[in-house]
Motif scaffolding. Structure first.
Motif, PDB file in Angstrom:
ATOM      1  N   PHE A  83      43.997  43.418  56.158  1.00 32.58           N
ATOM      2  CA  PHE A  83      45.075  42.825  55.366  1.00 32.58           C
ATOM      3  C   PHE A  83      44.512  41.865  54.322  1.00 32.58           C
ATOM      4  CE2 PHE A  83      47.454  38.843  54.875  1.00 32.58           C
ATOM      5  CZ  PHE A  83      48.489  39.296  54.077  1.00 32.58           C
ATOM      6  N   PHE A  84      43.619  40.987  54.745  1.00 31.22           N
ATOM      7  CA  PHE A  84      43.027  40.020  53.827  1.00 31.22           C
ATOM      8  C   PHE A  84      42.295  40.715  52.684  1.00 31.22           C
ATOM      9  CE2 PHE A  84      39.088  37.701  52.715  1.00 31.22           C
ATOM     10  CZ  PHE A  84      39.654  36.624  52.055  1.00 31.22           C
ATOM     11  N   SER A  85      41.457  41.683  53.008  1.00 34.79           N
ATOM     12  CA  SER A  85      40.675  42.386  51.995  1.00 34.79           C
ATOM     13  C   SER A  85      41.568  43.135  51.015  1.00 34.79           C
ATOM     14  CB  SER A  85      39.714  43.358  52.683  1.00 34.79           C
ATOM     15  OG  SER A  85      38.972  44.094  51.737  1.00 34.79           O
ATOM     16  N   ASN A  86      42.560  43.853  51.540  1.00 35.35           N
ATOM     17  CA  ASN A  86      43.468  44.609  50.664  1.00 35.35           C
ATOM     18  C   ASN A  86      44.302  43.680  49.786  1.00 35.35           C
ATOM     19  OD1 ASN A  86      42.658  47.125  51.582  1.00 35.35           O
ATOM     20  ND2 ASN A  86      44.209  47.201  53.188  1.00 35.35           N
ATOM     21  N   SER A  87      44.757  42.563  50.345  1.00 36.75           N
ATOM     22  CA  SER A  87      45.574  41.614  49.585  1.00 36.75           C
ATOM     23  C   SER A  87      44.784  41.014  48.428  1.00 36.75           C
ATOM     24  CB  SER A  87      46.080  40.496  50.501  1.00 36.75           C
ATOM     25  OG  SER A  87      46.933  40.997  51.488  1.00 36.75           O
ATOM     26  N   VAL A  88      43.569  40.595  48.708  1.00 37.28           N
ATOM     27  CA  VAL A  88      42.739  39.988  47.667  1.00 37.28           C
ATOM     28  C   VAL A  88      42.398  41.009  46.588  1.00 37.28           C
ATOM     29  CG1 VAL A  88      40.459  39.002  47.190  1.00 37.28           C
ATOM     30  CG2 VAL A  88      41.784  38.198  49.155  1.00 37.28           C
ATOM     31  N   THR A  89      42.015  42.210  47.000  1.00 42.27           N
ATOM     32  CA  THR A  89      41.614  43.247  46.043  1.00 42.27           C
ATOM     33  C   THR A  89      42.777  43.681  45.163  1.00 42.27           C
ATOM     34  OG1 THR A  89      39.937  44.048  47.604  1.00 42.27           O
ATOM     35  CG2 THR A  89      40.559  45.509  45.804  1.00 42.27           C
ATOM     36  N   SER A  90      43.935  43.947  45.769  1.00 43.57           N
ATOM     37  CA  SER A  90      45.090  44.385  44.978  1.00 43.57           C
ATOM     38  C   SER A  90      45.653  43.251  44.133  1.00 43.57           C
ATOM     39  CB  SER A  90      46.177  44.943  45.895  1.00 43.57           C
ATOM     40  OG  SER A  90      46.671  43.949  46.771  1.00 43.57           O
ATOM     41  N   GLY A  91      45.669  42.037  44.702  1.00 40.90           N
ATOM     42  CA  GLY A  91      46.149  40.891  43.931  1.00 40.90           C
ATOM     43  C   GLY A  91      45.257  40.602  42.739  1.00 40.90           C
ATOM     44  N   MET A  92      43.958  40.804  42.900  1.00 42.97           N
ATOM     45  CA  MET A  92      43.012  40.585  41.814  1.00 42.97           C
ATOM     46  C   MET A  92      43.307  41.511  40.630  1.00 42.97           C
ATOM     47  SD  MET A  92      38.863  41.053  41.975  1.00 42.97           S
ATOM     48  CE  MET A  92      39.070  42.744  42.586  1.00 42.97           C
ATOM     49  N   GLY A  93      43.745  42.731  40.915  1.00 42.41           N
ATOM     50  CA  GLY A  93      44.015  43.683  39.840  1.00 42.41           C
ATOM     51  C   GLY A  93      45.457  43.726  39.377  1.00 42.41           C
ATOM     52  N   ALA A  94      46.308  42.824  39.906  1.00 42.39           N
ATOM     53  CA  ALA A  94      47.744  42.874  39.595  1.00 42.39           C
ATOM     54  C   ALA A  94      48.037  42.633  38.121  1.00 42.39           C
ATOM     55  CB  ALA A  94      48.495  41.865  40.456  1.00 42.39           C
ATOM     56  N   LEU A  95      47.319  41.709  37.494  1.00 43.77           N
ATOM     57  CA  LEU A  95      47.585  41.406  36.086  1.00 43.77           C
ATOM     58  C   LEU A  95      47.145  42.550  35.177  1.00 43.77           C
ATOM     59  CD1 LEU A  95      46.514  37.644  35.951  1.00 43.77           C
ATOM     60  CD2 LEU A  95      48.789  38.602  36.295  1.00 43.77           C
ATOM     61  N   LEU A  96      45.953  43.080  35.413  1.00 42.60           N
ATOM     62  CA  LEU A  96      45.473  44.199  34.599  1.00 42.60           C
ATOM     63  C   LEU A  96      46.335  45.436  34.803  1.00 42.60           C
ATOM     64  CD1 LEU A  96      41.579  43.963  34.953  1.00 42.60           C
ATOM     65  CD2 LEU A  96      42.986  43.340  32.991  1.00 42.60           C
ATOM     66  N   GLY A  97      46.779  45.659  36.023  1.00 43.32           N
ATOM     67  CA  GLY A  97      47.595  46.825  36.305  1.00 43.32           C
ATOM     68  C   GLY A  97      48.992  46.752  35.731  1.00 43.32           C
ATOM     69  N   ASN A  98      49.432  45.554  35.356  1.00 44.18           N
ATOM     70  CA  ASN A  98      50.775  45.377  34.767  1.00 44.18           C
ATOM     71  C   ASN A  98      50.687  44.780  33.363  1.00 44.18           C
ATOM     72  OD1 ASN A  98      52.901  45.880  37.121  1.00 44.18           O
ATOM     73  ND2 ASN A  98      51.151  44.804  38.015  1.00 44.18           N
ATOM     74  N   ALA A  99      49.637  45.137  32.652  1.00 46.38           N
ATOM     75  CA  ALA A  99      49.410  44.579  31.316  1.00 46.38           C
ATOM     76  C   ALA A  99      50.574  44.854  30.371  1.00 46.38           C
ATOM     77  CB  ALA A  99      48.111  45.139  30.738  1.00 46.38           C
ATOM     78  N   ASN A 100      51.121  46.064  30.406  1.00 51.35           N
ATOM     79  CA  ASN A 100      52.230  46.405  29.511  1.00 51.35           C
ATOM     80  C   ASN A 100      53.454  45.550  29.786  1.00 51.35           C
ATOM     81  OD1 ASN A 100      50.783  48.412  28.195  1.00 51.35           O
ATOM     82  ND2 ASN A 100      51.426  50.009  29.634  1.00 51.35           N
ATOM     83  N   LEU A 101      53.734  45.300  31.064  1.00 51.53           N
ATOM     84  CA  LEU A 101      54.878  44.464  31.427  1.00 51.53           C
ATOM     85  C   LEU A 101      54.668  43.036  30.954  1.00 51.53           C
ATOM     86  CD1 LEU A 101      57.559  44.217  32.975  1.00 51.53           C
ATOM     87  CD2 LEU A 101      56.239  43.772  35.049  1.00 51.53           C
TER      88      LEU A 101
END
Length: 277
Positions: A83-101
């Protein structure tokens, strides 16, 4: 506006984004959310085969539960780590993954990171329920520890969120961040007693002391926040005992510090985020 005020104003968006993350995680897959169980089960089986059967890592006996099953001992540490690893990894990419928004609409920017972490809480909850059911079958009794277990989940979520907030900003300004984090997570995993018991570290520290080596191995090891979190989860789930209050207090402090620093870093750096995207 305060952080609490910003979060309150964005609660509707936060709920929608979290649901979007949950639904989109396994979108257009045959098994859907079933992968949230199959993935950790597959990893659990691999580690059990390698460390439990091939390397013969010693399996501690549950202090009050009396359970001595490597797969369950491993799961009690592996599930919180995953959970910790997935949360940090996905959260780290949240801004780049939603750049258009981010370019089109203004809203409280950390909402994207919070939603990403909260989505993994859903998977975490499912995995913990399955683990508790398995423990009940073999005679362990984790149910009395459920309230404190929920507190541990909240603290681990806060800790992961703080780190994700810091790394999400770093990942926008320095795109190499994700690669360094990937390597760092692998090192952190093996520096945490998940696939091996903490007693092995104690034995090594005793041998070093007997040889006249004053290196404070055990002290340094205990500075690892995830070692404390894993210890707390294992105490309740595997041993059926109260976790050490020193470990609980340590988790509270590092969770608060992580979130505070994460919000501070994000707030100080968010003014140029859209330009950098």
């Amino acid at each position: 506006m305060s952080v609490i005020g910003d979060l309150k104003d964005s609660r509707g968006l936060l709920v929608n984004l979290t649901l979007r993350e949950v639904r989109g995680k396994y979108k257009r897959t045959l098994l859907g959310q079933g992968w949230s169980l199959l993935n950790p089960i597959a990893v659990l089986l691999i580690y059990t085969l390698v460390f439990g059967f091939v390397l013969r890592v010693p399996v501690p006996i549950g202090e009050n539960s009396g359970v001595q099953i490597f797969a369950l001992y491993l799961a009690c540490g592996l599930i919180p780590w995953t959970f910790f690893s997935n949360s940090v990894t996905s959260g780290m990419g949240a801004l780049l993954g939603n750049a258009n928004l981010l370019r089109k609409v203004y809203f409280w920017r950390p909402t994207l990171v919070v939603a990403s972490v909260f989505a993994w809480d859903v998977t975490f909850a499912i995995e913990l329920l399955v683990l508790m059911a398995a423990l009940l079958i073999v005679g362990s009794m984790p149910l009395p520890w459920l309230p404190l277990l929920l507190l541990a989940v909240v603290l681990l979520t806060v800790f992961a969120l703080g780190i994700a907030l810091m790394l999400s900003v770093a990942n926008v300004y320095f795109r190499d961040t994700q690669h360094f984090v990937s390597i760092g997570m692998q090192l952190w995993f093996y520096a945490t007693p998940i696939v091996y018991p903490y007693s092995l570290i104690q034995d090594q520290a005793d041998r070093m002391a007997a040889d006249g080596n004053g290196f404070p191995l055990e002290t340094i090891y205990r500075l690892n926040p995830m070692e404390r979190f894993v210890s707390v989860f294992r105490s309740m789930l595997y041993d059926n005992t109260w976790p050490q209050w020193g470990d609980v207090l340590f988790c509270v402090v590092v969770a608060a510090a992580s979130l505070g620093i994460g919000i501070w870093v994000f707030t100080r750096s968010q003014h140029r985020l859209v330009e950098e995207l």
